[in-house]
Design a protein around this motif. Structure first.
Motif, short mmCIF file in Angstrom:
data_model
loop_
_atom_site.label_atom_id
_atom_site.label_comp_id
_atom_site.label_asym_id
_atom_site.label_seq_id
_atom_site.Cartn_x
_atom_site.Cartn_y
_atom_site.Cartn_z
N ILE A 84 0.83 -1.17 -0.03
CA ILE A 84 -0.03 0.21 -0.05
C ILE A 84 0.73 1.18 0.09
CG2 ILE A 84 -0.26 0.24 2.44
CD1 ILE A 84 -2.93 1.16 2.24
N THR A 85 0.53 2.30 -0.73
CA THR A 85 1.27 3.54 -0.93
C THR A 85 0.45 4.52 -0.11
OG1 THR A 85 1.96 3.07 -3.03
CG2 THR A 85 2.14 5.35 -2.25
N MET A 86 1.15 5.30 1.11
CA MET A 86 0.51 6.15 2.01
C MET A 86 1.47 7.30 1.90
SD MET A 86 -1.12 3.87 4.82
CE MET A 86 -2.48 4.96 5.02
N ASP A 87 0.72 8.50 2.13
CA ASP A 87 1.34 10.04 2.17
C ASP A 87 1.26 10.30 3.73
OD1 ASP A 87 2.49 12.30 2.05
OD2 ASP A 87 0.89 13.20 0.85
N ILE A 88 2.21 9.89 4.40
CA ILE A 88 2.61 10.05 5.91
C ILE A 88 2.75 11.62 6.10
CG2 ILE A 88 3.77 9.51 7.89
CD1 ILE A 88 2.34 7.39 6.29
N VAL A 89 1.60 12.36 6.90
CA VAL A 89 1.85 13.58 7.30
C VAL A 89 2.29 14.05 8.96
CG1 VAL A 89 -0.41 13.84 5.85
CG2 VAL A 89 -0.58 13.61 8.20
N GLU A 90 2.55 12.95 9.36
CA GLU A 90 3.49 13.08 10.58
C GLU A 90 4.25 11.99 10.92
OE1 GLU A 90 2.36 13.40 15.25
OE2 GLU A 90 0.81 13.97 13.86
N GLN A 136 4.09 -8.82 17.38
CA GLN A 136 4.07 -7.56 17.04
C GLN A 136 5.49 -6.83 16.76
OE1 GLN A 136 2.87 -3.97 19.18
NE2 GLN A 136 1.42 -3.31 17.77
N SER A 137 5.49 -6.23 15.40
CA SER A 137 6.58 -5.45 14.99
C SER A 137 6.29 -4.08 14.71
CB SER A 137 7.48 -5.89 13.67
OG SER A 137 7.83 -7.46 14.14
N SER A 138 7.49 -3.06 14.99
CA SER A 138 7.09 -1.78 14.68
C SER A 138 8.33 -1.13 14.07
CB SER A 138 6.84 -1.06 16.06
OG SER A 138 6.57 0.34 15.90
N PHE A 139 8.26 -0.19 13.19
CA PHE A 139 9.18 0.55 12.32
C PHE A 139 8.92 1.78 12.29
CE2 PHE A 139 8.86 -3.97 11.07
CZ PHE A 139 9.82 -4.35 11.17
N ASP A 140 10.08 2.91 12.42
CA ASP A 140 9.98 4.12 12.25
C ASP A 140 9.46 4.61 10.86
OD1 ASP A 140 10.28 4.31 15.16
OD2 ASP A 140 12.57 4.96 14.62
N VAL A 141 8.74 5.70 10.68
CA VAL A 141 8.53 6.09 9.47
C VAL A 141 8.53 7.64 9.44
CG1 VAL A 141 6.56 6.28 7.60
CG2 VAL A 141 6.98 4.29 8.91
N ASP A 142 9.05 8.35 8.36
CA ASP A 142 9.11 9.66 8.20
C ASP A 142 8.11 10.22 7.43
OD1 ASP A 142 11.68 9.92 9.63
OD2 ASP A 142 12.67 9.62 7.95
N PRO A 174 -0.45 8.97 11.15
CA PRO A 174 -1.26 9.92 10.25
C PRO A 174 -0.86 9.92 8.91
CG PRO A 174 -0.55 10.81 12.47
CD PRO A 174 0.18 9.63 12.18
N ALA A 175 -1.96 9.80 7.93
CA ALA A 175 -1.67 9.72 6.51
C ALA A 175 -2.81 10.08 5.80
CB ALA A 175 -1.36 8.17 6.36
N TYR A 176 -2.42 10.50 4.34
CA TYR A 176 -3.31 10.79 3.36
C TYR A 176 -3.53 9.51 2.86
CZ TYR A 176 -3.68 16.00 4.01
OH TYR A 176 -3.41 17.04 4.31
N VAL A 177 -4.60 9.21 2.14
CA VAL A 177 -4.66 7.81 1.08
C VAL A 177 -4.83 8.42 -0.15
CG1 VAL A 177 -5.83 6.52 2.89
CG2 VAL A 177 -7.24 7.97 1.51
N GLU A 178 -4.56 7.51 -1.23
CA GLU A 178 -4.77 8.13 -2.63
C GLU A 178 -5.87 8.66 -3.17
OE1 GLU A 178 -3.60 4.64 -5.09
OE2 GLU A 178 -1.26 4.58 -4.39
N SER A 179 -6.81 8.56 -2.35
CA SER A 179 -8.22 9.17 -2.76
C SER A 179 -8.30 10.77 -2.39
CB SER A 179 -9.28 8.57 -2.28
OG SER A 179 -9.30 8.51 -0.65
N ASN A 180 -7.06 10.97 -1.61
CA ASN A 180 -6.95 12.33 -1.16
C ASN A 180 -7.97 12.63 -0.13
OD1 ASN A 180 -4.92 13.15 -2.98
ND2 ASN A 180 -6.40 13.79 -4.27
N ASN A 181 -8.59 11.66 0.71
CA ASN A 181 -9.48 11.86 1.84
C ASN A 181 -8.46 11.59 3.02
OD1 ASN A 181 -11.78 12.18 0.80
ND2 ASN A 181 -12.29 10.02 0.49
#
Length: 208
Positions: A84-90, A136-142, A174-181
């Motif tokens: 999945i492609t996501m636009d991370i905002v934080e 559970q596994s966790s990874f940092d995201v910019d 927190p992220a935008y999705v491809e639909s821009n919602n």
């Protein structure tokens, strides 16, 4: 399912009735968005299914709820990919629960033969093999656009266990999705802020 992103608010409410003023403070914690596959499908978000066999929804193995995502039934020297492609905002972290049932890591060589691997933007972050129960596994995201990918990979030769991997309860920053919602944007103004929290409180209180 949609859940609001990681913001905290303290909401002060005052009301006057018959000349008497009452007030209260409500502390609100806004949660991250989580994909739990409880809609019994991949249609809630723009998932990409690739490889020699597609991932599917499974009702026999899950961390919680009733469903998880299971890798496709593949043969030697093949892969099954979910992304999945996501636009991370934080900036934050992505976490998920996974389970694998496949060939063990080489006892002497340490080589991985059949395994689940997780990638961010095509870079392998970690991988798992053998018989491993849910963990559970966790990874940092910019901040920025990122591609998150889960791949079940098989070499040639030995097949062991159920020869599969499962993923459940993926929590995104927190992220935008491809639909821009915007995830958690209740008033559809393309921003998650205190107005969305007030709207949520009104929904809870049953007011408009």
């Amino acid at each position: 399912s949609l859940r609001l992103s990681s913001f905290n608010f303290s909401l002060h409410i005052e009301a006057e009735l018959d000349g008497e003023v009452s007030s209260t403070n409500i502390d609100l914690g806004v949660n991250a968005y989580m994909e739990s596959f409880e809609n019994n499908g991949f249609l809630s978000q723009p998932w990409t299914l690739e490889g020699n066999a597609h991932w599917s929804i499974n009702s026999d193995q899950y961390y919680e709820g009733n469903y998880s995502a299971q890798s496709g039934n593949i043969g030697d020297n093949t892969i099954s990919s979910l992304s999945i492609t996501m636009d991370i905002v934080e900036s934050g972290s992505i976490s998920f629960y996974k389970r694998v049932s496949c060939e063990e890591v080489g006892s002497y060589s340490g080589n991985y033969y059949d395994y689940l691997a997780f990638y961010i933007d095509g870079v392998e972050e970690s991988k798992w093999a053998g018989e491993q129960d849910w963990s559970q596994s966790s990874f940092d995201v910019d901040i920025g656009e990122h591609v998150f990918t889960w791949k079940y990979i098989k070499d040639q030769g030995v097949s062991s266990g159920q020869d599969a991997a499962w993923v459940d309860d993926i929590i995104f920053p927190p992220a935008y999705v491809e639909s821009n919602n915007v995830l958690g944007d209740l008033n559809m103004d393309q921003v998650v802020n205190v107005l969305d929290v007030i709207l949520l409180v009104n929904m809870i209180l049953g007011t408009e």
